[in-house]
Motif scaffolding. Structure first.
Motif, PDB file in Angstrom:
ATOM      1  N   ALA A 216     -41.448   4.366  13.236  1.00 10.16           N
ATOM      2  CA  ALA A 216     -41.812   5.280  12.143  1.00 10.16           C
ATOM      3  C   ALA A 216     -42.984   4.717  11.351  1.00 10.16           C
ATOM      4  O   ALA A 216     -43.918   5.449  10.994  1.00 10.16           O
ATOM      5  CB  ALA A 216     -40.613   5.524  11.236  1.00 10.16           C
ATOM      6  N   SER A 243     -47.180  15.331   6.937  1.00 10.18           N
ATOM      7  CA  SER A 243     -46.350  15.088   8.118  1.00 10.18           C
ATOM      8  C   SER A 243     -47.258  14.521   9.199  1.00 10.18           C
ATOM      9  O   SER A 243     -48.431  14.901   9.282  1.00 10.18           O
ATOM     10  CB  SER A 243     -45.709  16.379   8.635  1.00 10.18           C
ATOM     11  OG  SER A 243     -44.867  16.968   7.668  1.00 10.18           O
ATOM     12  N   THR A 283     -35.950   5.236  15.214  1.00 10.87           N
ATOM     13  CA  THR A 283     -35.498   6.600  15.507  1.00 10.87           C
ATOM     14  C   THR A 283     -34.107   6.602  16.126  1.00 10.87           C
ATOM     15  O   THR A 283     -33.254   7.431  15.778  1.00 10.87           O
ATOM     16  CB  THR A 283     -36.498   7.295  16.446  1.00 10.87           C
ATOM     17  OG1 THR A 283     -37.776   7.347  15.821  1.00 10.87           O
ATOM     18  CG2 THR A 283     -36.058   8.705  16.779  1.00 10.87           C
ATOM     19  N   ARG A 287     -30.649   8.267  14.589  1.00 11.78           N
ATOM     20  CA  ARG A 287     -29.999   9.370  15.307  1.00 11.78           C
ATOM     21  C   ARG A 287     -28.563   9.049  15.701  1.00 11.78           C
ATOM     22  O   ARG A 287     -27.682   9.923  15.682  1.00 11.78           O
ATOM     23  CB  ARG A 287     -30.808   9.696  16.560  1.00 11.78           C
ATOM     24  CG  ARG A 287     -30.239  10.853  17.389  1.00 11.78           C
ATOM     25  CD  ARG A 287     -31.033  11.068  18.662  1.00 11.78           C
ATOM     26  NE  ARG A 287     -30.993   9.899  19.524  1.00 11.78           N
ATOM     27  CZ  ARG A 287     -32.049   9.145  19.811  1.00 11.78           C
ATOM     28  NH1 ARG A 287     -33.235   9.413  19.303  1.00 11.78           N
ATOM     29  NH2 ARG A 287     -31.931   8.094  20.615  1.00 11.78           N
ATOM     30  N   SER A 308     -35.637   6.614   7.347  1.00 10.04           N
ATOM     31  CA  SER A 308     -34.897   7.823   7.000  1.00 10.04           C
ATOM     32  C   SER A 308     -33.614   7.419   6.285  1.00 10.04           C
ATOM     33  O   SER A 308     -33.120   6.291   6.440  1.00 10.04           O
ATOM     34  CB  SER A 308     -34.544   8.611   8.260  1.00 10.04           C
ATOM     35  OG  SER A 308     -33.619   7.874   9.048  1.00 10.04           O
ATOM     36  N   ARG A 338     -38.205  11.965   6.558  1.00 10.76           N
ATOM     37  CA  ARG A 338     -37.348  12.888   7.297  1.00 10.76           C
ATOM     38  C   ARG A 338     -37.942  13.054   8.679  1.00 10.76           C
ATOM     39  O   ARG A 338     -39.160  13.161   8.830  1.00 10.76           O
ATOM     40  CB  ARG A 338     -37.271  14.237   6.585  1.00 10.76           C
ATOM     41  CG  ARG A 338     -36.297  15.224   7.228  1.00 10.76           C
ATOM     42  CD  ARG A 338     -36.106  16.490   6.385  1.00 10.76           C
ATOM     43  NE  ARG A 338     -37.301  17.345   6.345  1.00 10.76           N
ATOM     44  CZ  ARG A 338     -38.090  17.471   5.282  1.00 10.76           C
ATOM     45  NH1 ARG A 338     -37.843  16.796   4.165  1.00 10.76           N
ATOM     46  NH2 ARG A 338     -39.142  18.269   5.308  1.00 10.76           N
ATOM     47  N   LEU A 339     -37.106  13.069   9.688  1.00 11.64           N
ATOM     48  CA  LEU A 339     -37.557  13.272  11.058  1.00 11.64           C
ATOM     49  C   LEU A 339     -37.229  14.697  11.492  1.00 11.64           C
ATOM     50  O   LEU A 339     -36.106  15.171  11.303  1.00 11.64           O
ATOM     51  CB  LEU A 339     -36.896  12.273  12.008  1.00 11.64           C
ATOM     52  CG  LEU A 339     -37.297  10.806  11.799  1.00 11.64           C
ATOM     53  CD1 LEU A 339     -36.397   9.882  12.614  1.00 11.64           C
ATOM     54  CD2 LEU A 339     -38.758  10.589  12.175  1.00 11.64           C
ATOM     55  N   ASP A 347     -37.060  14.694  16.689  1.00 12.98           N
ATOM     56  CA  ASP A 347     -37.422  13.469  15.963  1.00 12.98           C
ATOM     57  C   ASP A 347     -38.841  12.997  16.261  1.00 12.98           C
ATOM     58  O   ASP A 347     -39.120  11.801  16.256  1.00 12.98           O
ATOM     59  CB  ASP A 347     -36.435  12.340  16.282  1.00 12.98           C
ATOM     60  CG  ASP A 347     -35.006  12.680  15.903  1.00 12.98           C
ATOM     61  OD1 ASP A 347     -34.819  13.463  14.947  1.00 12.98           O
ATOM     62  OD2 ASP A 347     -34.078  12.192  16.569  1.00 12.98           O
ATOM     63  N   ARG A 348     -39.750  13.935  16.498  1.00  7.03           N
ATOM     64  CA  ARG A 348     -41.122  13.552  16.822  1.00  7.03           C
ATOM     65  C   ARG A 348     -42.124  13.949  15.732  1.00  7.03           C
ATOM     66  O   ARG A 348     -43.332  13.854  15.924  1.00  7.03           O
ATOM     67  CB  ARG A 348     -41.539  14.133  18.176  1.00  7.03           C
ATOM     68  CG  ARG A 348     -40.744  13.503  19.329  1.00  7.03           C
ATOM     69  CD  ARG A 348     -41.309  13.867  20.685  1.00  7.03           C
ATOM     70  NE  ARG A 348     -42.675  13.418  20.874  1.00  7.03           N
ATOM     71  CZ  ARG A 348     -43.035  12.179  21.216  1.00  7.03           C
ATOM     72  NH1 ARG A 348     -42.113  11.236  21.378  1.00  7.03           N
ATOM     73  NH2 ARG A 348     -44.308  11.871  21.393  1.00  7.03           N
ATOM     74  N   THR A 349     -41.604  14.393  14.587  1.00 12.16           N
ATOM     75  CA  THR A 349     -42.442  14.665  13.420  1.00 12.16           C
ATOM     76  C   THR A 349     -41.890  13.883  12.245  1.00 12.16           C
ATOM     77  O   THR A 349     -40.704  13.987  11.921  1.00 12.16           O
ATOM     78  CB  THR A 349     -42.457  16.160  13.083  1.00 12.16           C
ATOM     79  OG1 THR A 349     -42.968  16.887  14.201  1.00 12.16           O
ATOM     80  CG2 THR A 349     -43.337  16.430  11.866  1.00 12.16           C
ATOM     81  N   LEU A 350     -42.733  13.068  11.627  1.00 15.66           N
ATOM     82  CA  LEU A 350     -42.332  12.239  10.489  1.00 15.66           C
ATOM     83  C   LEU A 350     -42.856  12.905   9.221  1.00 15.66           C
ATOM     84  O   LEU A 350     -44.060  13.078   9.047  1.00 15.66           O
ATOM     85  CB  LEU A 350     -42.915  10.834  10.651  1.00 15.66           C
ATOM     86  CG  LEU A 350     -42.527   9.758   9.645  1.00 15.66           C
ATOM     87  CD1 LEU A 350     -42.752   8.382  10.268  1.00 15.66           C
ATOM     88  CD2 LEU A 350     -43.357   9.842   8.351  1.00 15.66           C
TER      89      LEU A 350
END
Length: 538
Positions: A216, A243, A283, A287, A308, A338-339, A347-350
């Motif tokens: 991240a 983002s 990540t 998760r 997160s 937030r992911l 979970d590919r956008t921070l």
């Protein structure tokens, strides 16, 4: 207390880091640090072991899973020619994977853009390997090169988007768990090399020390396409991305993100020791609620700023169940993120709006504000987990030993008042009981600093909790890079750190990892609170 630098200094922080990382690339291995205040086949050509070359030594790879033997893996021949030595022009060859991590045997998509007619992919597992630091696990045959479409920028969040076609699918059959760098080598045209990082993660961590790649934070500092979490093309904080996406290459010269600077030296040391290791990314920890269950220890590496709430919850739960925690950098667990999903997967956008959190649609829907953990709304200072708290940027100061009899200094020969030049920087933490601070907590090093004219101190600290877990925090971002410091301190490499700093940090880290790998450290090494003795108040 004057607080750390605010959000508006972000561009300077990011630029400093870019300079540091470029210097590390030039040095051949990560050597400098710093930062401031689904799998469906879409028809792409496959690049699995059937089409490419097997492991170069012709032997099957070490078995992955709970029985994975890091000693046996590192006894295999290493390959010292793994580094990017011919980066080539900026867009000569670059790429990204559509998963930050996979389980052993799983596949991932590789997205590559190149001006060359052909390129190859070489998968290097990063470790010790007798000092070579890497082993070539797999190499593809020559693949056709394509220049992918230009990126776009989202008008609302200034997030860089790529809509590249998948170039190939990479199979990880017989790849041992670990941290990998895939090297792309352009053939013909302007040439060039770049890395693509990926982690082959562990399905379970019980009884092992977990190395957590801080993906991240790598992505937050990534400015590929002109935008990152600190600034945009004009260099101003107001033009930053709100983002950022994992669906793009990493900007820095070698494409490895922050891995070589802040993580590779620690991984090499841990694998050299031969302690049982497991591998994950931030990540994965966020998760998978039970991923850290039963782990002996979990390691946050040299630059692990963006967390997160889920990641923090799972670290805290692990501590409270007896898992030791080592924070081997500074400014850790500082930004709340937030992911979210991207077009390529979950979970590919921070998302991190920082001081603009009120504009965040997710916040309006009830998600926690993506602002610093210590800030309102929902303030939860990082010190409640780390024991120390971020205090400022930038500094460059000697590290001063104040508690040489502590078990972590065993074998170092350090004496009270010993100074290690440049080891405190460029960000630092301290014990500050004005914030929530677990007790008992021991201060091992208490180093005077001056941060933008404000006198303060950096602290290295260790605390223990009723579960038996021990928590250690270095309080300086230069700890991991110092593991590689072997020079005279005058070359400019490693921020001028010398062999004394390398020897100190190496021995302390060895002591730490061995004790932490044995189980809850607080049972055999309980902390002895000394805050009043050091600060004059409790």
């Amino acid at each position: 207390m004057a607080g750390p630098a605010g959000d508006d200094d972000g561009a300077g922080r990011r630029r400093f880091l870019a300079i540091a990382t470029g210097a590390a690339t030039a040095a051949g291995i990560g050597a400098v640090a710093g930062c401031a205040k689904g799998d469906g086949d879409d028809g792409g050509r496959r690049a699995d072991g059937k089409n490419g070359a097997p492991a170069p030594d012709g032997k099957p790879s070490a078995a992955a899973g709970p029985g994975f033997d890091v000693k046996a893996e590192n006894a295999r021949p290493g390959h010292a020619d793994w580094a990017v030595t011919k980066a080539g022009p900026a867009r000569a060859v670059e790429g990204f994977a559509d998963k930050v991590s996979v389980l052993p045997g799983e596949s991932f998509g590789l997205y590559v853009s190149t001006t060359a007619p052909r390129f190859t992919v070489s998968a290097y597992r990063m470790g010790w390997y007798g000092g070579a630091r890497a082993r070539l696990v797999w190499r593809s045959e020559a693949l056709p090169g394509v220049r992918q479409p230009e990126h776009t920028v989202d008008s609302d969040t200034r997030m860089v988007r790529t809509r590249w076609a998948r170039t190939t699918t990479v199979e990880t059959k017989d790849w041992p768990e670990g941290s990998y760098l895939l090297r792309l080598d352009a053939q013909g045209g302007e040439g060039g090399q770049r890395f693509v990082p990926v982690t082959v993660r562990s399905a379970a961590t019980a009884g092992r020390t977990v190395v957590v790649n801080a993906v991240a934070t790598w992505q937050a500092y990534n400015r590929w396409g002109g935008y990152g979490s600190y600034d945009g093309p004009g260099g101003g904080f107001a033009s930053r991305s709100l983002s950022v996406s994992f669906d793009r290459p990493y900007e820095y010269d070698d494409g490895a993100g922050l891995f070589l600077v802040y993580e590779a030296p620690l991984i090499a040391l841990a694998e050299r020791l031969g302690i049982p290791l497991a591998y994950a990314t931030t990540t994965d920890v966020a998760r998978e609620k039970r991923l850290l269950e039963g782990a002996a220890a979990v390691l946050s590496l040299g630059h692990d700023e963006y967390w997160s709430p889920e990641q923090r919850t799972h670290f805290t739960a692990a501590r409270d169940a007896g898992t030791n925690i080592a924070i081997l950098g500074a400014n850790c667990c500082f930004r709340r993120i937030r992911l979210e999903a991207s077009e390529l997967g979950p979970d590919r956008t921070l998302v991190c709006y920082k001081s603009s959190y009120a504009q965040d649609p997710g916040f309006k829907r009830g998600h926690p504000a993506t602002v610093d953990f210590r800030s309102a709304p929902g303030a939860d200072p990082e010190s409640s987990l780390l024991g120390v708290i971020y205090d400022g940027y930038p500094v460059d100061a000697p590290y001063v030993v104040t508690n040489p009899g502590h078990w972590l200094f065993e074998g170092t020969g350090a004496k009270a008042g010993d100074r290690f030049e440049h080891l405190v920087g460029v960000e630092y933490d301290k014990v500050n009981t004005g914030f929530t601070t677990p007790r008992p907590i021991e201060i091992l090093a208490h180093s005077p600093v001056v941060c933008e004219g404000r006198p303060s101190h950096q602290d290295t600290a260790y605390y223990t909790v009723p579960s038996g877990a021990g928590v250690f925090a270095t309080g300086t971002m230069r700890w991991v890079e110092a593991l590689d410091a072997t020079g005279d301190g005058r070359s400019g490499r490693n921020h001028g750190l010398d062999a004394r700093s390398g020897a100190l940090t190496t021995r302390v880290t060895e002591n730490l990892l061995r004790v932490f790998a044995a189980g809850p450290a607080g049972r055999s090494h309980p902390a002895q609170d000394n805050v009043k003795a050091v600060y004059g108040s409790s």
